[in-house]
Write a protein that holds these residues in place. Structure first.
Motif, PDB file in Angstrom:
ATOM      1  N   LYS A 228       3.572 -17.505   5.108  1.00 56.08           N
ATOM      2  CA  LYS A 228       3.633 -16.582   3.973  1.00 56.08           C
ATOM      3  C   LYS A 228       2.347 -16.628   3.160  1.00 56.08           C
ATOM      4  O   LYS A 228       1.920 -15.614   2.613  1.00 56.08           O
ATOM      5  CB  LYS A 228       4.829 -16.969   3.102  1.00 56.08           C
ATOM      6  N   ARG A 242      -0.671  -6.961  -8.594  1.00 58.09           N
ATOM      7  CA  ARG A 242       0.715  -6.876  -8.119  1.00 58.09           C
ATOM      8  C   ARG A 242       1.225  -8.274  -7.762  1.00 58.09           C
ATOM      9  O   ARG A 242       2.366  -8.621  -8.040  1.00 58.09           O
ATOM     10  CB  ARG A 242       0.775  -5.937  -6.924  1.00 58.09           C
ATOM     11  N   ARG A 244       0.183 -11.084  -8.964  1.00 55.93           N
ATOM     12  CA  ARG A 244       0.353 -11.819 -10.214  1.00 55.93           C
ATOM     13  C   ARG A 244       1.674 -11.440 -10.871  1.00 55.93           C
ATOM     14  O   ARG A 244       2.429 -12.295 -11.314  1.00 55.93           O
ATOM     15  CB  ARG A 244      -0.815 -11.469 -11.133  1.00 55.93           C
ATOM     16  N   SER A 246       4.198 -10.378  -9.428  1.00 59.42           N
ATOM     17  CA  SER A 246       5.357 -10.745  -8.630  1.00 59.42           C
ATOM     18  C   SER A 246       5.660 -12.216  -8.828  1.00 59.42           C
ATOM     19  O   SER A 246       6.469 -12.789  -8.109  1.00 59.42           O
ATOM     20  CB  SER A 246       5.104 -10.457  -7.146  1.00 59.42           C
ATOM     21  N   GLY A 247       4.998 -12.827  -9.793  1.00 61.22           N
ATOM     22  CA  GLY A 247       5.330 -14.199 -10.160  1.00 61.22           C
ATOM     23  C   GLY A 247       4.490 -15.265  -9.502  1.00 61.22           C
ATOM     24  O   GLY A 247       4.920 -16.412  -9.412  1.00 61.22           O
ATOM     25  N   TYR A 248       3.311 -14.919  -9.013  1.00 62.48           N
ATOM     26  CA  TYR A 248       2.458 -15.926  -8.392  1.00 62.48           C
ATOM     27  C   TYR A 248       1.280 -16.257  -9.295  1.00 62.48           C
ATOM     28  O   TYR A 248       0.712 -15.370  -9.932  1.00 62.48           O
ATOM     29  CB  TYR A 248       1.920 -15.427  -7.049  1.00 62.48           C
ATOM     30  N   PHE A 253      -3.700 -20.110  -5.517  1.00 61.27           N
ATOM     31  CA  PHE A 253      -3.833 -19.782  -4.093  1.00 61.27           C
ATOM     32  C   PHE A 253      -5.302 -19.638  -3.703  1.00 61.27           C
ATOM     33  O   PHE A 253      -5.710 -20.033  -2.618  1.00 61.27           O
ATOM     34  CB  PHE A 253      -3.074 -18.493  -3.768  1.00 61.27           C
TER      35      PHE A 253
ATOM     36  N   HIS B  84       2.495 -14.901 -14.607  1.00 61.05           N
ATOM     37  CA  HIS B  84       3.500 -15.301 -13.623  1.00 61.05           C
ATOM     38  C   HIS B  84       4.670 -16.027 -14.277  1.00 61.05           C
ATOM     39  O   HIS B  84       5.789 -15.975 -13.781  1.00 61.05           O
ATOM     40  CB  HIS B  84       2.868 -16.141 -12.500  1.00 61.05           C
ATOM     41  N   VAL B  87       7.031 -13.425 -15.427  1.00 57.42           N
ATOM     42  CA  VAL B  87       7.837 -12.953 -14.296  1.00 57.42           C
ATOM     43  C   VAL B  87       8.964 -13.942 -14.022  1.00 57.42           C
ATOM     44  O   VAL B  87      10.114 -13.551 -13.827  1.00 57.42           O
ATOM     45  CB  VAL B  87       6.959 -12.764 -13.041  1.00 57.42           C
ATOM     46  N   HIS B  88       8.631 -15.233 -14.033  1.00 58.75           N
ATOM     47  CA  HIS B  88       9.661 -16.243 -13.778  1.00 58.75           C
ATOM     48  C   HIS B  88      10.750 -16.195 -14.840  1.00 58.75           C
ATOM     49  O   HIS B  88      11.900 -16.501 -14.563  1.00 58.75           O
ATOM     50  CB  HIS B  88       9.036 -17.648 -13.736  1.00 58.75           C
ATOM     51  N   ARG B  93       7.702  -5.685 -13.631  1.00 62.39           N
ATOM     52  CA  ARG B  93       6.913  -4.557 -14.090  1.00 62.39           C
ATOM     53  C   ARG B  93       6.466  -3.706 -12.916  1.00 62.39           C
ATOM     54  O   ARG B  93       5.918  -4.227 -11.955  1.00 62.39           O
ATOM     55  CB  ARG B  93       5.679  -5.097 -14.822  1.00 62.39           C
ATOM     56  N   GLU B 111       9.107  -9.046   1.396  1.00 59.57           N
ATOM     57  CA  GLU B 111       9.206 -10.493   1.581  1.00 59.57           C
ATOM     58  C   GLU B 111       8.344 -11.239   0.556  1.00 59.57           C
ATOM     59  O   GLU B 111       8.752 -12.255  -0.002  1.00 59.57           O
ATOM     60  CB  GLU B 111       8.781 -10.862   2.992  1.00 59.57           C
ATOM     61  N   ILE B 112       7.133 -10.728   0.337  1.00 62.19           N
ATOM     62  CA  ILE B 112       6.246 -11.383  -0.620  1.00 62.19           C
ATOM     63  C   ILE B 112       6.854 -11.362  -2.015  1.00 62.19           C
ATOM     64  O   ILE B 112       6.665 -12.276  -2.807  1.00 62.19           O
ATOM     65  CB  ILE B 112       4.860 -10.722  -0.590  1.00 62.19           C
ATOM     66  N   SER B 113       7.623 -10.325  -2.296  1.00 61.92           N
ATOM     67  CA  SER B 113       8.212 -10.227  -3.624  1.00 61.92           C
ATOM     68  C   SER B 113       9.482 -11.055  -3.758  1.00 61.92           C
ATOM     69  O   SER B 113       9.999 -11.213  -4.849  1.00 61.92           O
ATOM     70  CB  SER B 113       8.525  -8.767  -3.931  1.00 61.92           C
ATOM     71  N   TYR B 114       9.976 -11.553  -2.638  1.00 60.74           N
ATOM     72  CA  TYR B 114      11.200 -12.363  -2.689  1.00 60.74           C
ATOM     73  C   TYR B 114      10.925 -13.633  -3.486  1.00 60.74           C
ATOM     74  O   TYR B 114       9.955 -14.334  -3.219  1.00 60.74           O
ATOM     75  CB  TYR B 114      11.655 -12.704  -1.265  1.00 60.74           C
ATOM     76  N   ARG B 116      10.943 -16.754  -3.824  1.00 61.89           N
ATOM     77  CA  ARG B 116      11.026 -18.129  -3.341  1.00 61.89           C
ATOM     78  C   ARG B 116       9.669 -18.479  -2.752  1.00 61.89           C
ATOM     79  O   ARG B 116       8.981 -17.615  -2.237  1.00 61.89           O
ATOM     80  CB  ARG B 116      12.104 -18.251  -2.275  1.00 61.89           C
ATOM     81  N   ARG B 118       6.936 -19.712  -4.414  1.00 64.87           N
ATOM     82  CA  ARG B 118       5.934 -19.052  -5.243  1.00 64.87           C
ATOM     83  C   ARG B 118       4.752 -19.943  -5.578  1.00 64.87           C
ATOM     84  O   ARG B 118       3.845 -19.517  -6.262  1.00 64.87           O
ATOM     85  CB  ARG B 118       6.583 -18.582  -6.542  1.00 64.87           C
ATOM     86  N   GLU B 165       7.801   0.018  -4.382  1.00 68.54           N
ATOM     87  CA  GLU B 165       7.457  -0.876  -5.486  1.00 68.54           C
ATOM     88  C   GLU B 165       8.686  -1.184  -6.332  1.00 68.54           C
ATOM     89  O   GLU B 165       8.856  -2.310  -6.792  1.00 68.54           O
ATOM     90  CB  GLU B 165       6.332  -0.293  -6.348  1.00 68.54           C
ATOM     91  N   LEU B 169      10.415  -4.914  -6.979  1.00 63.04           N
ATOM     92  CA  LEU B 169      10.859  -5.473  -8.254  1.00 63.04           C
ATOM     93  C   LEU B 169      12.318  -5.901  -8.173  1.00 63.04           C
ATOM     94  O   LEU B 169      12.699  -6.941  -8.689  1.00 63.04           O
ATOM     95  CB  LEU B 169      10.699  -4.440  -9.365  1.00 63.04           C
ATOM     96  N   GLN B 172      13.150  -9.245  -6.841  1.00 63.98           N
ATOM     97  CA  GLN B 172      12.933 -10.347  -7.792  1.00 63.98           C
ATOM     98  C   GLN B 172      14.123 -10.532  -8.710  1.00 63.98           C
ATOM     99  O   GLN B 172      14.216 -11.510  -9.410  1.00 63.98           O
ATOM    100  CB  GLN B 172      11.737 -10.050  -8.696  1.00 63.98           C
TER     101      GLN B 172
END
Lengths: 405, 254
Positions: A228, A242, A244, A246-248, A253, B84, B87-88, B93, B111-114, B116, B118, B165, B169, B172
């Protein structure tokens, strides 16, 4: 088209073409050692040490979009750490009895140093050295990474800063002649824990060790690229915001992949020192750093194997070309880089994807169709037919996606 | 004034924005703005160009730092958190132009937006297990992209990119969803589908939407906030706002 509602993996997760790795292994481990004399094989070994850097660049630059023009720094740091160990071993009191201070490296004696500087002391230890070969460049990369990426310095600014760091380090090494050997570097290295590295048998063994380490790095990079994190790197390259949102934590990284690139480069540097027998600032500065980027670009900056082939080919060209026209080589190199960027941005791997692979597939498919006629035809024909069209649009992204490794 | 605000923020608002000000070189894009969003409310922000609508979303999600004021999300102060971390905390957004990863497939985008794996280690050891796959299929179905799952994202139409998009969201599972012009550039049919989509996904969460399309606003909004020059001009039901003379003058027009 594909109305299949399975969660089957897509492009980036398509199975690895292991035969390509096998082919490279056969070339490097069987064909070249049998075909070349030890002098030429040693040269290949030297080129392959640059391939470590190129592999790191595939991850940093190709996947993550982080262009570092200072990879020579990490190559050099790794190489210098190894060279310091070897130099200390070569400078035992018996061998340096004629010096005014026996037991210290010769260049220190020439520079009126009378004792070993403190930062040279730990390099008497092999285990410390092996650790330092990786740790020193990685820590340095980590510091640069934290300073740059948490401040969101990226793109061309990052490239310029890394280039400046390469220039600074070169100047520092050359300036501190008494501690570093100056512009000549650290030369006249002889033994590695009592084992003479200048003999033919040692060079053969080092070549194979080098190839083994190269494959270890290749597989590590392959894992990173296909997990991943690899997809995240691509995502960051495209839409950093995007990712960022998405919570990263994007910076972490980038720091990670930059450190990985540094670690690979450092292993390459250490192997360079062992195989070539010296390390000098000419492998640290701006020109070698940019050359390493060119190796990666020619091979295809998205392809790990491409990076290895690109490094080998450019270096072979460099050796043969600069033997006959030494002063023209740098111009040829520049032209090559421009040519690659303009004409085939995905390098050799891109050319392979565009022209050779479809033909291959077509050939294989025809065989298959001959065996089991009806079923696979409609599905199969769509794929190869699409590819040349896509590539003729010269959409670099389109091509790059299909690069498997 | 501040005491009054203190009292109101004790109520069960998901989001309470108070006294929010941001100034760019002296220009106040958002000026002493207060805004309260209740649980499971769909709030639409409208207003003329340059009213500060997008800036408000930028401030909430941490893209822009506030000069003054507070943003409380479930009693958590957001103004001091990094993007981030926000977001957590549960804020999602969507950007104005579809912001997706065009080099990756629809599946990989989701998948990237899933939520887990992170961090670096999590991303290295992330496994595409059944749970992840099921969730991705579920979301893909909600955003009408089931049969596009393995297509490259850049092959999608504009409307499908917007949906993707939104899907990214949804996966998440944010408690507050912020959408910046979700139907811009969509066909009439796509707009209707999107309105239905929003109605169905907002059942479990609060939504903050910026939109210009009045018909669409009427379709989805619980309440409407009209911004003008960084300040709240009017607030209330669509019916009330529509008949507010101030709103008619600066925004809805003649």
């Amino acid at each position: 088209m594909s109305s299949q509602i399975s969660a089957a993996p897509a492009q980036n997760s398509s199975p690895v073409d292991w035969w390509k790795y096998l082919l490279l292994a056969v070339i490097l481990l069987v064909v070249l050692p049998l075909a070349l004399d030890i002098f030429r094989l040693n040269l290949i070994g030297k080129y392959l040490t640059y391939a470590f850097v190129a592999i790191g660049l595939v991850l940093c630059w190709g996947c993550g979009g982080i262009l570092s023009l200072g990879q020579g720094v990490f190559f050099g740091l790794g190489g210098y750490c190894m060279a310091m160990f070897l130099k200390l071993e070569a400078s035992n009191p018996e061998a340096t009895a004629i010096q005014s201070t026996p037991g210290i490296p010769d260049f220190m004696d020439w520079n009126q140093l009378t004792e070993l500087p403190w930062f040279w002391q730990p390099f008497h230890s092999l285990s410390f050295t092996l650790l330092a070969v990786i740790a020193v460049p990685v820590i340095f990369a980590f510091i640069i990474g934290v300073a740059m990426f948490t401040r969101r310095v990226g793109g061309v600014y990052f490239a310029i800063i890394t280039q400046a760091i390469a220039a600074i380090l070169t100047i520092l090494i050359i300036g501190q002649q008494g501690y570093t050997g100056g512009v000549n570097g650290i030369t006249d290295l002889r033994t590695f824990v009592g084992w003479d590295i200048r003999t033919e048998s040692a060079q053969y063994l080092l070549y194979f060790v080098n190839v083994a380490l190269l494959f270890a790095c290749l597989f590590a990079a392959l894992y990173i690229k296909r997990c991943k994190l690899g997809r995240l790197l691509v995502a960051m390259r495209e839409k950093e915001d995007r990712v960022r949102f998405s919570g990263y934590n994007v910076a972490s990284f980038k720091i990670f992949v930059f450190c990985i690139g540094a670690a690979f480069a450092a292993i390459g540097g250490a192997m360079f020192t062992l195989q070539v027998g010296f390390m000098s600032p000419s492998f640290v500065g701006i020109v070698p750093s940019i050359e390493m980027v060119i190796f990666c670009a020619v091979g295809g900056r998205l392809s790990l194997l491409g990076a290895v082939y690109g490094t080998l080919l450019v270096n072979l060209a460099k050796t043969s070309f600069s033997e006959s026209f030494p002063e023209l080589w740098l111009f040829a190199m520049g032209a090559l880089f421009i040519g690659v960027v303009l004409a085939f941005p995905d390098g050799l791997a891109g050319l392979y994807q565009t022209y050779i692979q479809p033909w291959f597939k077509h050939f294989i498919n025809r065989e298959k169709v001959g065996l089991t006629p009806p079923a696979p035809i409609p599905e199969k024909t769509t794929t190869p037919a699409k590819e040349p069209v896509a590539s003729s649009l010269s959409s670099s992204l389109e091509e790059s996606r299909n690069v498997p490794a | 004034m501040s005491q009054l605000n203190q009292k109101t923020s004790d109520k069960d608002f998901v989001l309470s924005v108070e006294g929010l000000t941001v100034s760019f070189d002296g220009f106040k894009a958002v000026d002493d703005l207060s805004l309260y969003v209740e649980e499971q409310e769909i709030r639409v922000i409208i207003g003329p160009n340059g009213a500060g609508k997008t800036t408000v979303l930028d401030l909430i999600c941490g893209r822009t730092k506030a000069t003054e004021g507070s943003i409380k999300f479930k009693k958590k102060e957001l103004t001091r958190l990094k993007e981030h971390q926000i977001v957590h905390a549960g804020v999602g957004r969507k950007f104005q132009t579809p912001s997706i990863y065009e080099d990756l497939s629809v599946f990989e985008n989701l998948e990237i937006s899933y939520p887990r794996g992170r961090n670096v280690w999590g991303a290295l050891t992330f496994k595409r297990d059944q749970q992840v796959q099921d969730k991705i299929l579920e979301i893909a179905e909600m955003v009408f992209l089931t049969d596009k799952l393995h297509d490259q994202a850049d092959l999608l139409s504009h409307g499908q990119k917007q949906w993707l998009e939104i899907g990214m969201l949804l996966i998440q599972d944010p408690e507050l969803l912020m959408l910046d012009e979700p139907v811009a550039g969509m066909s009439v049919a796509e707009r209707k589908q999107t309105a239905e989509l929003l109605q169905s996904i907002t059942k479990q969460r609060s939504v903050l939407v910026i939109e210009h399309d009045m018909q669409f606003v009427e379709d989805i909004a619980d309440r409407v906030t009209v911004l003008h020059q960084g300040k709240v001009l009017s607030e209330g039901s669509m019916q009330r706002v529509k008949n507010d003379p101030k709103v008619i003058e600066v925004y809805l027009g003649h």
